[in-house]
Write a protein that holds these residues in place. Structure first.
Motif, short mmCIF file in Angstrom:
data_model
loop_
_atom_site.label_atom_id
_atom_site.label_comp_id
_atom_site.label_asym_id
_atom_site.label_seq_id
_atom_site.Cartn_x
_atom_site.Cartn_y
_atom_site.Cartn_z
N SER A 8 68.73 30.26 -25.04
CA SER A 8 67.78 29.59 -24.15
C SER A 8 67.11 28.40 -24.84
O SER A 8 65.91 28.22 -24.76
CB SER A 8 66.72 30.59 -23.69
OG SER A 8 66.04 31.12 -24.81
N CYS A 9 67.88 27.59 -25.52
CA CYS A 9 67.35 26.40 -26.18
C CYS A 9 67.49 25.21 -25.24
O CYS A 9 68.50 25.06 -24.58
CB CYS A 9 68.11 26.13 -27.48
SG CYS A 9 67.86 27.43 -28.69
N TYR A 10 66.46 24.38 -25.19
CA TYR A 10 66.47 23.29 -24.22
C TYR A 10 66.27 21.92 -24.82
O TYR A 10 66.35 20.93 -24.13
CB TYR A 10 65.43 23.53 -23.13
CG TYR A 10 64.03 23.76 -23.63
CD1 TYR A 10 63.16 22.70 -23.82
CD2 TYR A 10 63.58 25.04 -23.92
CE1 TYR A 10 61.88 22.91 -24.27
CE2 TYR A 10 62.30 25.26 -24.37
CZ TYR A 10 61.46 24.20 -24.54
OH TYR A 10 60.19 24.40 -25.00
N LYS A 11 66.00 21.80 -26.11
CA LYS A 11 65.85 20.48 -26.71
C LYS A 11 66.37 20.54 -28.14
O LYS A 11 66.09 21.48 -28.86
CB LYS A 11 64.38 20.05 -26.71
CG LYS A 11 64.18 18.64 -27.20
CD LYS A 11 62.72 18.25 -27.12
CE LYS A 11 62.55 16.86 -27.69
NZ LYS A 11 61.15 16.52 -27.85
N LEU A 12 67.12 19.52 -28.52
CA LEU A 12 67.71 19.48 -29.85
C LEU A 12 67.50 18.08 -30.44
O LEU A 12 67.91 17.10 -29.84
CB LEU A 12 69.21 19.79 -29.76
CG LEU A 12 69.97 19.73 -31.06
CD1 LEU A 12 70.21 21.14 -31.55
CD2 LEU A 12 71.30 19.06 -30.84
N ASP A 13 66.82 18.02 -31.58
CA ASP A 13 66.60 16.76 -32.29
C ASP A 13 67.24 16.87 -33.66
O ASP A 13 67.09 17.88 -34.34
CB ASP A 13 65.10 16.48 -32.46
CG ASP A 13 64.41 16.22 -31.15
OD1 ASP A 13 64.92 15.39 -30.38
OD2 ASP A 13 63.35 16.84 -30.89
N ARG A 64 69.83 16.75 -46.31
CA ARG A 64 70.92 17.38 -45.57
C ARG A 64 70.62 17.23 -44.08
O ARG A 64 69.50 16.98 -43.68
CB ARG A 64 71.08 18.85 -45.95
CG ARG A 64 69.88 19.68 -45.59
CD ARG A 64 70.09 21.14 -45.98
NE ARG A 64 68.88 21.87 -45.74
CZ ARG A 64 68.03 22.25 -46.68
NH1 ARG A 64 68.28 22.00 -47.93
NH2 ARG A 64 66.93 22.90 -46.37
N GLU A 65 71.66 17.37 -43.27
CA GLU A 65 71.49 17.23 -41.83
C GLU A 65 70.96 18.54 -41.25
O GLU A 65 71.58 19.58 -41.41
CB GLU A 65 72.80 16.86 -41.17
CG GLU A 65 72.67 16.59 -39.70
CD GLU A 65 73.98 16.22 -39.04
OE1 GLU A 65 73.92 15.53 -38.02
OE2 GLU A 65 75.04 16.63 -39.54
N LEU A 66 69.83 18.46 -40.59
CA LEU A 66 69.23 19.62 -39.94
C LEU A 66 68.86 19.25 -38.51
O LEU A 66 68.82 18.08 -38.14
CB LEU A 66 67.98 20.09 -40.69
CG LEU A 66 68.21 20.71 -42.06
CD1 LEU A 66 66.89 21.01 -42.73
CD2 LEU A 66 69.03 21.98 -41.94
N PHE A 67 68.57 20.28 -37.73
CA PHE A 67 68.25 20.11 -36.32
C PHE A 67 67.01 20.94 -35.99
O PHE A 67 66.86 22.06 -36.48
CB PHE A 67 69.41 20.57 -35.44
CG PHE A 67 70.68 19.84 -35.72
CD1 PHE A 67 70.99 18.68 -35.04
CD2 PHE A 67 71.57 20.29 -36.68
CE1 PHE A 67 72.16 17.99 -35.30
CE2 PHE A 67 72.74 19.61 -36.95
CZ PHE A 67 73.03 18.46 -36.26
N THR A 68 66.15 20.37 -35.17
CA THR A 68 65.02 21.10 -34.63
C THR A 68 65.34 21.43 -33.19
O THR A 68 65.62 20.54 -32.39
CB THR A 68 63.73 20.26 -34.70
OG1 THR A 68 63.46 19.94 -36.06
CG2 THR A 68 62.56 21.00 -34.11
N LEU A 69 65.30 22.72 -32.87
CA LEU A 69 65.57 23.16 -31.50
C LEU A 69 64.32 23.77 -30.92
O LEU A 69 63.59 24.49 -31.62
CB LEU A 69 66.67 24.22 -31.49
CG LEU A 69 68.06 23.74 -31.79
CD1 LEU A 69 68.51 24.27 -33.11
CD2 LEU A 69 68.97 24.23 -30.70
#
Length: 154
Positions: free
Chosen positions: A55-60, A66-71
């Motif tokens: 149920s994730c709705y936003k990904l930055d 290193r490459e990371l993502f905030t969800l």
């Protein structure tokens, strides 16, 4: 008889220009956008398979060392930040406190004078932080104390 033969070079030039425009649009616009969407879908699929979170709705995305993502995800009916890498490994999680973030944003504006800046909550060097990007500088601020961890000039 020669009249239609004189128009063939013009028609060929128009056809070549249309083909070039078509290739440029697909090669430099649609192709990279599709790759970006595929990468994001792969990350969400890895997260769903490994952690059973769907149920994730936003990904930055962001890259420092290193490459990371905030969800932004809904977990147990609470909005939560997940800090993940490309393979779906969760480095940290944080329950979203919108009131704290709004208060922090106004304090950052007052402390550092960053009115037209982009704000993002990130995971940086084993801690949660704010990434603030203004016209001239890029800041990484501690999430709890708002102290400057790193400041970079463009």
């Amino acid at each position: 008889m020669k009249h239609w033969q004189e128009k063939i070079p013009t028609f060929n030039l128009i056809l070549i220009n249309l083909i070039l425009i078509f290739l440029i649009v697909f090669g430099f616009v649609i192709g990279p956008v599709n790759k970006l969407m595929k990468d994001r879908n792969d990350i969400l699929a890895n997260l769903k398979n490994k952690q059973n979170i769907d149920s994730c709705y936003k990904l930055d995305s962001y890259t420092f060392n290193r490459e990371l993502f905030t969800l932004n995800c809904l977990i147990n009916e609470q909005n939560t930040y997940l800090f993940v890498d490309r393979s779906g490994i969760i480095y940290d999680r944080l329950i979203i406190d919108s009131d704290k973030e709004q208060n922090d944003y106004s304090q950052i504006i007052d402390l550092y004078g960053l009115r037209n800046a982009k704000y993002l909550v990130i995971y940086f060097d084993t801690q949660i932080a704010y990434w603030v990007k203004s016209d001239q500088f890029e800041y990484i601020l501690d999430y709890d104390t708002l102290d400057i961890i790193m400041k970079v000039r463009f």
